[in-house]
Design a protein around this motif. Structure first.
Motif, PDB file in Angstrom:
ATOM      1  N   LEU A 508       0.791  -1.198  -0.061  1.00 27.87           N
ATOM      2  CA  LEU A 508      -0.005   0.129  -0.018  1.00 27.87           C
ATOM      3  C   LEU A 508       0.843   1.212   0.009  1.00 27.87           C
ATOM      4  O   LEU A 508       1.872   1.123   0.872  1.00 27.87           O
ATOM      5  N   ALA A 509       0.751   2.226  -1.070  1.00 24.70           N
ATOM      6  CA  ALA A 509       1.553   3.312  -1.106  1.00 24.70           C
ATOM      7  C   ALA A 509       0.875   4.710  -0.881  1.00 24.70           C
ATOM      8  O   ALA A 509      -0.420   4.930  -1.253  1.00 24.70           O
ATOM      9  N   ARG A 510       1.644   5.585  -0.390  1.00 23.00           N
ATOM     10  CA  ARG A 510       1.216   7.024  -0.431  1.00 23.00           C
ATOM     11  C   ARG A 510       1.448   7.857  -1.490  1.00 23.00           C
ATOM     12  O   ARG A 510       2.721   7.717  -2.038  1.00 23.00           O
ATOM     13  N   ALA A 511       0.406   8.220  -2.475  1.00 23.06           N
ATOM     14  CA  ALA A 511       0.722   9.140  -3.644  1.00 23.06           C
ATOM     15  C   ALA A 511       0.820  10.640  -3.258  1.00 23.06           C
ATOM     16  O   ALA A 511      -0.161  10.873  -2.429  1.00 23.06           O
ATOM     17  N   PHE A 512       1.896  11.256  -3.918  1.00 21.71           N
ATOM     18  CA  PHE A 512       1.815  12.691  -3.602  1.00 21.71           C
ATOM     19  C   PHE A 512       0.738  13.502  -4.573  1.00 21.71           C
ATOM     20  O   PHE A 512       0.180  14.525  -4.328  1.00 21.71           O
ATOM     21  N   ASP A 513       0.530  12.967  -5.888  1.00 18.53           N
ATOM     22  CA  ASP A 513      -0.157  13.661  -6.553  1.00 18.53           C
ATOM     23  C   ASP A 513      -0.616  12.672  -7.673  1.00 18.53           C
ATOM     24  O   ASP A 513      -0.306  11.502  -7.782  1.00 18.53           O
ATOM     25  N   ARG A 514      -1.629  12.885  -9.039  1.00 15.17           N
ATOM     26  CA  ARG A 514      -1.994  12.125  -9.909  1.00 15.17           C
ATOM     27  C   ARG A 514      -0.898  11.434 -10.667  1.00 15.17           C
ATOM     28  O   ARG A 514      -1.151  10.271 -10.876  1.00 15.17           O
ATOM     29  N   GLU A 515       0.111  12.196 -10.927  1.00 20.16           N
ATOM     30  CA  GLU A 515       1.086  11.655 -11.863  1.00 20.16           C
ATOM     31  C   GLU A 515       1.996  10.640 -10.988  1.00 20.16           C
ATOM     32  O   GLU A 515       2.370   9.691 -11.615  1.00 20.16           O
ATOM     33  N   HIS A 516       2.111  10.901  -9.646  1.00 24.74           N
ATOM     34  CA  HIS A 516       2.912   9.818  -8.874  1.00 24.74           C
ATOM     35  C   HIS A 516       2.065   8.695  -8.900  1.00 24.74           C
ATOM     36  O   HIS A 516       2.520   7.541  -8.642  1.00 24.74           O
TER      37      HIS A 516
END
Length: 594
Positions: A508-516
Motif C-alpha cells: 500500500l502506498a502514499r501518492a503525492f499527486d495524480r502523476e505519482h
C-alpha cells in the motif's frame, strides 16, 4: 492664460518629460539576469550585481552616476529592515538582548581591533586605518538578509543569531560616526556640550518614535481602514516607514534603524500583515535596485590604478574578518557548521561603510583617493560573497545528523512493515495498533525517531528505498508493506523493490499527486491513494452541507465525483490495470460516507 499653461505643459512633455528609458533598462537588466543566475544556481544577488556592472559606466554605459541610484535604492534596505521589525515582537527582541549585546558586541569589537592593523601595516595613518577597518566590520545587511531569505534561514536559530549581530552593527554606526568626528583634525577640541547635544537629539528622536508608535500609529491605521481606501493604506504604510527613517536621520541615527524600530512598534498591531503585504513589493524592487547600483558603482578605473593596494586589501580584510567571526562563533558555543556558514555570509563589508567613509572624507581623515579605494574594496567584497556562498554549499559536506539514541533496523519481525513515520505514517499506525497488529516502523530522519520516542513509539532507523534495509526490516516475512515515506521518488523506489523482491507481500502506498499515483500503479502497488484526495472531498462535502445540501445529497454528489475520478484514473493506467480496484475503493468509500 489657460491656453498658455497648456502650451507650456505640452512643450515640457515633449522636451523635458519623464525619461522612461533608464527605468526600462533597469527593469530589463533585472528581468534577464536574475532568472538566468538563479537557474544556474548562482543566486539572485549575484545576478543583480552582474546586471548592474553590465549596464553601468564600465559596461554598456546606460548609466554614469551610480551613486545617485544607490541613494534612492538605500530605501530598499530601509523597507527590508521594516519588514524584519514587523517579525520581531518586543518580547522576542527582548529575548535576543543577550545575542545582540553579547555575541554582536564581542564580534564587532574584536573585528575592529583586528582589521585596523591592515591599514597600519600598509603604511596609512592610524586614524585612516581605524576608519577603513571599522567600515569593513559593518556587514552588508542587504546581502546577508537576502541570502538568509533565499536559504530559508530567517526564522531558524542560526539565522536569528546573524540578525542579532546585524542589529548591533546598525546600532554601532551611531557611536562610530561620533568617533569619526572626534578623530578629525580639531575634533578633540569640540566641546562636551556639543557631544551631549548630539546624544540628546538622538535619544529624543528615539523617544518620539516610540511614543508615536505606541499611541498614534494603530489608531491612525484603524481610522484609515474605516474609510476602506486601499491605496491610502499603502500610502500610510510607506509614510510610516519613510517618516521613521527621516526622523532617525534627523537625530543623527541610521535610517534603517528607524525603519526597524517602526516595524517592531507595529509588530503587535492588528494591521501587521496588511502592512507587510503593502510594503513587500516596494521592498523587493528597491532592494534589487540597490544591488544593481552596487554593481554599477564598481569603478574599474580606480581598481586598475590602485590594483596592488586593492588586491592586498580585499583578501586581507575578508580573511581577517572571517577568522574573527569563526573564532567568536566557536567561543560562543556555535557548532562548526553554523560557525563556518556565518563566517562566509558575513565576510563582506556593508553599505553603511559608504556613509562612514564619506563622513571621514568630509572631516579630512580620508583623502578622496583613499575613499574611492575603500569603496571599491567594499563593493568587491560584496560581489565575492555570493560566489563564496556557492562554493561553501558545494564544497563543504553536509552535516550528518546525530545518531544518538537511534538504532538501525535489523532482524525486525512485525506483521506490518510501515516505511515512514511522518504526519501520514503516524495516522496510518493508529488503527493498526488499536487492533493489536505488530508493526515494524522504519524512518530515515533521526530527529523524527527521537521525537516519536518521547510519545512511546519504537522507531528504527533505515532508508526503505534500499534493498538491504528492507530485508533487515523483515519485509520478506511481513503480511503487508505500507510505503508512507515523505519523498515521492523514494516511495516509487520502495514499490519497485517490493514488487521485484517480495512479490507475494501486498504493498500500500502514499501518492503525492495524480502523476505519482500513475507511477505507483505502473510499479505494481496493490493500493495507492493521493494524500490530499479524500480529505479534500470531505471538506467539499462539508461545504455543500453548509450551503444547504442535506447530508445525503452531499454524500451522493461526492460519491459521484469520487467515481468519476476513479474511472478517469483507470483510463489513464495501462490497459485499465487499476480500474477494478479503483472503482471498488470508490464504492466502499461512498458507502462509508452514507
Amino acid at each position: 492664460m489657460a491656453a498658455e499653461a497648456v502650451s507650456h505643459a505640452a512643450e515640457a512633455a515633449q522636451h523635458g518629460g519623464v525619461e522612461l528609458t533608464g527605468v526600462v533598462v533597469l527593469l530589463a537588466a533585472a528581468v534577464i539576469a536574475v532568472p538566468l543566475f538563479r537557474r544556474a544556481g548562482l543566486g539572485s544577488v549575484l545576478g543583480y550585481l552582474a546586471a548592474g556592472l553590465a549596464i553601468g559606466p564600465f559596461g554598456l554605459g546606460f548609466f554614469h552616476d551610480a551613486q545617485s541610484i544607490l541613494h534612492i535604492a538605500e530605501l530598499g534596505v530601509v523597507l527590508f529592515l521594516f519588514i524584519i521589525g514587523l517579525e520581531m515582537q518586543p518580547s522576542r527582541l527582548w529575548s535576543m538582548r543577550g545575542e545582540i549585546f553579547g555575541l554582536g558586541l564581542v564580534q564587532v569589537c574584536l573585528a575592529i581591533a583586528t582589521l585596523v592593523w591592515v591599514g597600519i601595516l600598509l603604511g596609512y595613518p592610524t586614524e585612516a586605518s581605524f576608519v577603513a577597518g571599522t567600515g569593513f566590520v559593518l556587514t552588508s545587511t542587504a546581502i546577508v538578509m537576502q541570502m538568509l531569505e533565499e536559504r530559508g534561514e530567517m526564522n531558524l536559530p542560526r539565522g536569528r543569531r546573524i540578525i542579532a549581530i546585524l542589529l548591533l552593527e546598525d546600532l554601532a554606526i551611531v557611536p562610530l560616526l561620533a568617533l569619526v568626528a572626534f578623530l578629525a583634525p580639531g575634533g578633540a577640541e569640540a566641546t562636551m556640550a556639543d557631544r551631549l547635544q548630539g546624544v540628546a537629539i538622538g535619544l529624543a528622536a528615539i523617544a518620539a518614535l516610540v511614543l508615536a508608535g505606541r499611541y498614534l500609529l494603530d489608531p491612525m491605521f484603524r481610522l484609515l481602514a474605516r474609510f476602506g481606501a486601499r491605496e491610502v493604506m499603502t500610502a500610510a504604510a510607506l509614510l510610516v516607514v519613510l517618516g521613521a527613517a527621516v526622523l532617525m536621520q534627523a537625530g543623527g541615527l541610521s535610517m534603517a534603524m528607524g525603519a526597524f524600530l517602526a516595524g517592531v512598534l507595529l509588530s503587535e498591531s492588528s494591521f501587521r500583515h496588511q502592512l507587510e503585504a503593502d510594503v513587500e513589493p516596494f521592498r523587493g524592487l528597491l532592494l534589487g535596485l540597490f544591488f544593481l547600483g552596487v554593481g554599477m558603482a564598481l569603478d574599474l578605473n580606480i581598481i586598475a590604478a590602485n590594483w596592488v593596494v586593492i588586491a592586498i586589501s580585499v583578501p586581507a580584510f575578508m580573511i581577517l574578518k572571517m577568522v574573527v567571526i569563526y573564532a567568536v562563533a566557536r567561543f560562543m558555543k556555535a557548532g562548526r557548521a553554523e560557525a563556518l556558514e556565518r563566517t562566509v555570509l558575513m565576510a563582506q563589508g556593508g553599505e553603511f561603510a559608504f556613509v562612514l567613509y564619506a563622513t571621514a572624507t568630509q572631516f579630512g581623515i580620508l583623502t578622496p583617493e583613499w575613499n574611492a579605494n575603500m569603496t571599491a574594496i567594499i563593493i568587491i567584497s560584496m560581489v565575492l560573497t555570493p560566489i563564496m556562498i556557492i562554493l561553501h554549499d558545494r564544497l563543504v559536506p553536509k552535516a550528518s545528523p546525530s545518531m544518538d539514541g537511534v538504532e538501525a533496523a535489523e532482524g525486525l519481525s512485525g506483521r506490518v512493515l510501515l516505511i515512514g513515520f511522518g504526519r501520514f505514517g503516524q495516522i496510518i499506525s493508529q488503527p493498526l495498533l488499536a487492533r493489536g497488529h505488530s508493526l515494524s516502523i522504519i524512518e530515515s530522519d533521526p530527529d523524527a525517531i527521537r521525537d516519536a520516542k518521547d510519545f512511546g513509539f519504537k522507531i528504527w532507523y533505515g532508508d526503505g528505498a534500499r534493498l538491504d534495509i528492507l530485508h533487515a526490516a523483515g519485509a520478506a516475512d511481513a503480511s503487508l508493506i505500507i510505503a508512507a515515506a515523505g519523498d515521492a521518488e523514494a516511495t516509487t523506489r520502495i514499490a519497485e523493490l517490493a514488487r521485484h523482491e517480495f512479490p507475494t507481500v501486498p504493498v500500500l502506498a502514499r501518492a503525492f499527486d495524480r502523476e505519482h499515483a500513475l507511477k505507483l500503479v505502473e510499479a505494481g502497488v496493490d493500493f495507492q491513494i493521493r494524500e490530499t484526495f479524500e480529505s479534500a472531498l470531505l471538506v467539499g462535502r462539508e461545504a455543500l452541507m453548509r450551503l444547504g445540501d442535506t447530508p445525503e445529497e452531499a454524500a451522493e454528489l461526492i460519491g459521484d465525483i469520487r467515481q468519476q475520478d476513479a474511472e478517469r484514473f483507470a483510463l489513464e493506467t495501462a490497459g485499465g490495470i487499476y480500474a477494478g480496484r479503483s472503482m471498488i475503493h470508490g464504492n466502499v468509500a461512498q458507502e462509508q460516507q452514507h
